[in-house]
Design a protein around this motif. Structure first.
Motif, PDB file in Angstrom:
ATOM      1  N   ILE A 247       4.421  10.265  -6.853  1.00  0.00           N
ATOM      2  CA  ILE A 247       5.489  10.778  -7.741  1.00  0.00           C
ATOM      3  C   ILE A 247       5.000  10.937  -9.174  1.00  0.00           C
ATOM      4  O   ILE A 247       5.475  11.803  -9.904  1.00  0.00           O
ATOM      5  CB  ILE A 247       6.789   9.937  -7.688  1.00  0.00           C
ATOM      6  N   ALA A 248       4.042  10.090  -9.602  1.00  0.00           N
ATOM      7  CA  ALA A 248       3.536  10.185 -10.984  1.00  0.00           C
ATOM      8  C   ALA A 248       2.357  11.135 -11.075  1.00  0.00           C
ATOM      9  O   ALA A 248       1.884  11.428 -12.168  1.00  0.00           O
ATOM     10  CB  ALA A 248       3.134   8.802 -11.484  1.00  0.00           C
ATOM     11  N   ASP A 249       1.849  11.572  -9.925  1.00  0.00           N
ATOM     12  CA  ASP A 249       0.647  12.408  -9.863  1.00  0.00           C
ATOM     13  C   ASP A 249      -0.503  11.722 -10.610  1.00  0.00           C
ATOM     14  O   ASP A 249      -1.179  12.334 -11.440  1.00  0.00           O
ATOM     15  CB  ASP A 249       0.941  13.795 -10.462  1.00  0.00           C
ATOM     16  N   ASP A 250      -0.687  10.436 -10.296  1.00  0.00           N
ATOM     17  CA  ASP A 250      -1.685   9.653 -11.022  1.00  0.00           C
ATOM     18  C   ASP A 250      -2.128   8.479 -10.142  1.00  0.00           C
ATOM     19  O   ASP A 250      -1.364   7.533  -9.919  1.00  0.00           O
ATOM     20  CB  ASP A 250      -1.057   9.130 -12.326  1.00  0.00           C
ATOM     21  N   ALA A 251      -3.352   8.558  -9.640  1.00  0.00           N
ATOM     22  CA  ALA A 251      -3.835   7.545  -8.696  1.00  0.00           C
ATOM     23  C   ALA A 251      -4.430   6.326  -9.402  1.00  0.00           C
ATOM     24  O   ALA A 251      -4.959   5.434  -8.742  1.00  0.00           O
ATOM     25  CB  ALA A 251      -4.863   8.167  -7.760  1.00  0.00           C
ATOM     26  N   SER A 252      -4.328   6.275 -10.740  1.00  0.00           N
ATOM     27  CA  SER A 252      -4.927   5.129 -11.440  1.00  0.00           C
ATOM     28  C   SER A 252      -3.941   3.960 -11.576  1.00  0.00           C
ATOM     29  O   SER A 252      -4.311   2.882 -12.042  1.00  0.00           O
ATOM     30  CB  SER A 252      -5.406   5.561 -12.832  1.00  0.00           C
TER      31      SER A 252
ATOM     32  N   ASP B   6       0.840  -1.190   0.000  1.00  0.00           N
ATOM     33  CA  ASP B   6       0.000   0.000   0.000  1.00  0.00           C
ATOM     34  C   ASP B   6       0.888   1.257   0.000  1.00  0.00           C
ATOM     35  O   ASP B   6       0.667   2.199  -0.753  1.00  0.00           O
ATOM     36  CB  ASP B   6      -0.910  -0.035   1.238  1.00  0.00           C
ATOM     37  N   GLU B   7       1.940   1.212   0.821  1.00  0.00           N
ATOM     38  CA  GLU B   7       2.870   2.348   0.851  1.00  0.00           C
ATOM     39  C   GLU B   7       3.538   2.532  -0.525  1.00  0.00           C
ATOM     40  O   GLU B   7       3.671   3.666  -1.017  1.00  0.00           O
ATOM     41  CB  GLU B   7       3.944   2.118   1.918  1.00  0.00           C
ATOM     42  N   ILE B   8       3.956   1.424  -1.153  1.00  0.00           N
ATOM     43  CA  ILE B   8       4.660   1.519  -2.438  1.00  0.00           C
ATOM     44  C   ILE B   8       3.739   2.104  -3.511  1.00  0.00           C
ATOM     45  O   ILE B   8       4.122   3.023  -4.239  1.00  0.00           O
ATOM     46  CB  ILE B   8       5.216   0.132  -2.869  1.00  0.00           C
ATOM     47  N   ILE B   9       2.506   1.617  -3.584  1.00  0.00           N
ATOM     48  CA  ILE B   9       1.625   2.096  -4.666  1.00  0.00           C
ATOM     49  C   ILE B   9       1.223   3.564  -4.419  1.00  0.00           C
ATOM     50  O   ILE B   9       1.150   4.360  -5.356  1.00  0.00           O
ATOM     51  CB  ILE B   9       0.414   1.141  -4.896  1.00  0.00           C
ATOM     52  N   GLN B  10       1.018   3.916  -3.141  1.00  0.00           N
ATOM     53  CA  GLN B  10       0.703   5.332  -2.827  1.00  0.00           C
ATOM     54  C   GLN B  10       1.870   6.227  -3.225  1.00  0.00           C
ATOM     55  O   GLN B  10       1.677   7.344  -3.711  1.00  0.00           O
ATOM     56  CB  GLN B  10       0.475   5.533  -1.320  1.00  0.00           C
ATOM     57  N   PHE B  11       3.073   5.729  -2.992  1.00  0.00           N
ATOM     58  CA  PHE B  11       4.264   6.501  -3.352  1.00  0.00           C
ATOM     59  C   PHE B  11       4.324   6.704  -4.861  1.00  0.00           C
ATOM     60  O   PHE B  11       4.617   7.802  -5.347  1.00  0.00           O
ATOM     61  CB  PHE B  11       5.523   5.774  -2.840  1.00  0.00           C
ATOM     62  N   VAL B  12       4.024   5.639  -5.623  1.00  0.00           N
ATOM     63  CA  VAL B  12       4.032   5.743  -7.092  1.00  0.00           C
ATOM     64  C   VAL B  12       2.951   6.730  -7.545  1.00  0.00           C
ATOM     65  O   VAL B  12       3.179   7.556  -8.433  1.00  0.00           O
ATOM     66  CB  VAL B  12       3.887   4.350  -7.750  1.00  0.00           C
ATOM     67  N   HIS B  13       1.784   6.686  -6.900  1.00  0.00           N
ATOM     68  CA  HIS B  13       0.724   7.653  -7.233  1.00  0.00           C
ATOM     69  C   HIS B  13       1.213   9.089  -6.992  1.00  0.00           C
ATOM     70  O   HIS B  13       0.962   9.991  -7.784  1.00  0.00           O
ATOM     71  CB  HIS B  13      -0.522   7.414  -6.366  1.00  0.00           C
TER      72      HIS B  13
ATOM     73  N   SER C  32       5.276  -6.103 -10.380  1.00  0.00           N
ATOM     74  CA  SER C  32       4.144  -6.290 -11.293  1.00  0.00           C
ATOM     75  C   SER C  32       3.426  -4.981 -11.626  1.00  0.00           C
ATOM     76  O   SER C  32       2.507  -4.980 -12.449  1.00  0.00           O
ATOM     77  CB  SER C  32       3.135  -7.274 -10.679  1.00  0.00           C
ATOM     78  N   ILE C  33       3.823  -3.883 -11.007  1.00  0.00           N
ATOM     79  CA  ILE C  33       3.125  -2.606 -11.257  1.00  0.00           C
ATOM     80  C   ILE C  33       3.100  -2.332 -12.763  1.00  0.00           C
ATOM     81  O   ILE C  33       4.108  -2.506 -13.451  1.00  0.00           O
ATOM     82  CB  ILE C  33       3.809  -1.438 -10.496  1.00  0.00           C
ATOM     83  N   ALA C  34       1.919  -1.967 -13.260  1.00  0.00           N
ATOM     84  CA  ALA C  34       1.746  -1.693 -14.688  1.00  0.00           C
ATOM     85  C   ALA C  34       1.676  -0.181 -14.894  1.00  0.00           C
ATOM     86  O   ALA C  34       0.924   0.506 -14.209  1.00  0.00           O
ATOM     87  CB  ALA C  34       0.476  -2.354 -15.192  1.00  0.00           C
ATOM     88  N   MET C  35       2.478   0.313 -15.820  1.00  0.00           N
ATOM     89  CA  MET C  35       2.471   1.753 -16.123  1.00  0.00           C
ATOM     90  C   MET C  35       2.675   1.954 -17.618  1.00  0.00           C
ATOM     91  O   MET C  35       3.188   1.081 -18.304  1.00  0.00           O
ATOM     92  CB  MET C  35       3.610   2.472 -15.364  1.00  0.00           C
ATOM     93  N   SER C  36       2.290   3.124 -18.088  1.00  0.00           N
ATOM     94  CA  SER C  36       2.561   3.492 -19.480  1.00  0.00           C
ATOM     95  C   SER C  36       3.841   4.330 -19.505  1.00  0.00           C
ATOM     96  O   SER C  36       4.311   4.814 -18.458  1.00  0.00           O
ATOM     97  CB  SER C  36       1.406   4.316 -20.034  1.00  0.00           C
ATOM     98  N   CYS C  37       4.378   4.545 -20.704  1.00  0.00           N
ATOM     99  CA  CYS C  37       5.557   5.420 -20.823  1.00  0.00           C
ATOM    100  C   CYS C  37       5.253   6.808 -20.267  1.00  0.00           C
ATOM    101  O   CYS C  37       6.082   7.407 -19.583  1.00  0.00           O
ATOM    102  CB  CYS C  37       5.997   5.539 -22.282  1.00  0.00           C
ATOM    103  N   GLU C  38       4.051   7.312 -20.545  1.00  0.00           N
ATOM    104  CA  GLU C  38       3.718   8.663 -20.061  1.00  0.00           C
ATOM    105  C   GLU C  38       3.731   8.721 -18.542  1.00  0.00           C
ATOM    106  O   GLU C  38       4.284   9.646 -17.946  1.00  0.00           O
ATOM    107  CB  GLU C  38       2.335   9.091 -20.579  1.00  0.00           C
TER     108      GLU C  38
END
Ligand code: DON
Length: 305
Positions: A142-147, A133-140, A194-200
Motif C-alpha cells: 500500500i505504501a509502495d515502499d519495501a524498506s 510477513d503478510e502484514i509487512i508485505q501488505f504495508v509495502h 512496532s512498525i516504524a514509518m515516516s510521515c511520507e
C-alpha cells in the motif's frame, strides 16, 4: 499552495511550548525527543508535500490497526464482524470495562481489545511469523515502499510490559471469544504496532482510502470501494477512542492515532495526511498532531462535512 500551508503549520507548531506528554508505559517510546514535528500530504495525482521531520521514522502503534482491519475485511468480508463490533466505545484505548458487559466481544477494531480480536480472526491457524510477513508485505504494497520494517526493540519493550493487553486477551479468551493461543496473538499484535514509518511513507500508505480502495499513483486495487468507505467510517467514529467525538468536531476527517504520536487522516478524494509529534494529550492522541490537522482543515477546507 499546499507546500506553503504545511510550512506555515510547521512554523507555528515550532512555537508551541505545551507539547503534551510522550507515552512512557512502553519504555522504548519514552526515549523519543518530544520536540519533533513532521507532516506530509499525499494526493491522488502522486504528489507528496512535506514539512518538518517528515522523513523521520516513528512507531506507528495503533495506526497499524487500520492495516490489519483492511486485511481482515479483505480476507473475511462481513464475517469479520462476528469477531468484533463497529460501535464507538467512549472508553480509553486499553479499557476492559465494556468487555465484561458484552461477553468478551470488543466494541470496535481500533481499541486494543478489538485489534487483538482482529489478529485472532486473521490468524487462520498460522504462526505469528507468517501473519507478520503478510502484514509487512501488505504495508509495502500500500505504501509502495519495501524498506518499511518492524522495530524489534519497541516490540520487545511492549512484550516486557504486556500486562494490560494480556489481561484484555485472556479476558476475551475466557468468554470463548479468541480461538488461538494468547501469547502468539499478543506477539503478532505487538510486532504489528512496532512498525516504524515516516510521515511520507504513512501518507502514501493512506492513499487507497482517499480513492475508494485504489492507490491512484500505483494503480493498486487494495480493497473494494464499499469496504474503503466503511474503514473511513470506522476511523471517523472510533479512530481516536474517547477523543473521537472531539476529533470529528474539530477536524471533520476520518483519522487514526497511535501512542507513538502519529495520526493518519483521510480527506476522501483529496489526500491522505500523516502528521507526527510524540507528545500526547490526556486521551493518548498526539497533541500537536491534532492541532496541526485542525489548522490544515481551516486552511484547505478539507472536511467531509
Ligand atoms: O497496545 C498498546 O497499548 C499499543 N501497542 C498501542 C496503543 C495505541 O497506539 C493507542 N493509541 N493512541
Amino acid at each position: 499552495m499546499m507546500q506553503q500551508i504545511l510550512d506555515d503549520i510547521t512554523a507555528q507548531m515550532a512555537l508551541e511550548t505545551d507539547r503534551g506528554k510522550v507515552a512512557d508505559y512502553i519504555p522504548q517510546l519514552a526515549h523519543v525527543n518530544p520536540n519533533q514535528f513532521g507532516i506530509s500530504v499525499a494526493t491522488p495525482d502522486g504528489q507528496v508535500y512535506s514539512a518538518g521531520d517528515a522523513n523521520t521514522l516513528f512507531s506507528i502503534q495503533s495506526i497499524s490497526k487500520v492495516f490489519t482491519l483492511t486485511i481482515g475485511l479483505s480476507k473475511l468480508g462481513s464475517t469479520l464482524w462476528n469477531h468484533v463490533g463497529r460501535e464507538p466505545s467512549g472508553d480509553p484505548f486499553n479499557s476492559i470495562t465494556i468487555l465484561e458487559y458484552e461477553s468478551g466481544r470488543p466494541r470496535n477494531p481500533f481499541i486494543n481489545a478489538g485489534a487483538i480480536a482482529v489478529v485472532d480472526a486473521i490468524t487462520m491457524g498460522r504462526e505469528p511469523e507468517e501473519i507478520l510477513d503478510e502484514i509487512i508485505q501488505f504495508v509495502h504494497f500500500i505504501a509502495d515502499d519495501a524498506s518499511i520494517c518492524f522495530d524489534y526493540k519497541v516490540a520487545r519493550s511492549e512484550i516486557d510490559h504486556e500486562d494490560r493487553n494480556a489481561a484484555l486477551a485472556h479476558f476475551m479468551k475466557s468468554f470463548g471469544h479468541l480461538q488461538y493461543d494468547v501469547d502468539k496473538i499478543l506477539n503478532t499484535y505487538f510486532h504489528q504496532c512496532s512498525i516504524a514509518m515516516s510521515c511520507e511513507q504513512l501518507a502514501r500508505a493512506g492513499l487507497f482510502l482517499v480513492s475508494n480502495g485504489i492507490n491512484q499513483p500505483t494503480g493498486a486495487k487494495v480493497i473494494s470501494p464499499q469496504q474503503s468507505k466503511r474503514i473511513n467510517s470506522l476511523m471517523m467514529m472510533c479512530g481516536h477512542y474517547d477523543g473521537s467525538g472531539e476529533f470529528a468536531y474539530q477536524v471533520g476527517l476520518p483519522g487514526k492515532s497511535g501512542v507513538g504520536g502519529g495520526i493518519l487522516a483521510i480527506a476522501p478524494g483529496k489526500g491522505a495526511i500523516a502528521v507526527w509529534s510524540p507528545g500526547l494529550n490526556s486521551v493518548g492522541n498526539s497533541k500537536l498532531g491534532t492541532k496541526a490537522l485542525e489548522l490544515l482543515g481551516e486552511r484547505t477546507g478539507w472536511s467531509v462535512f
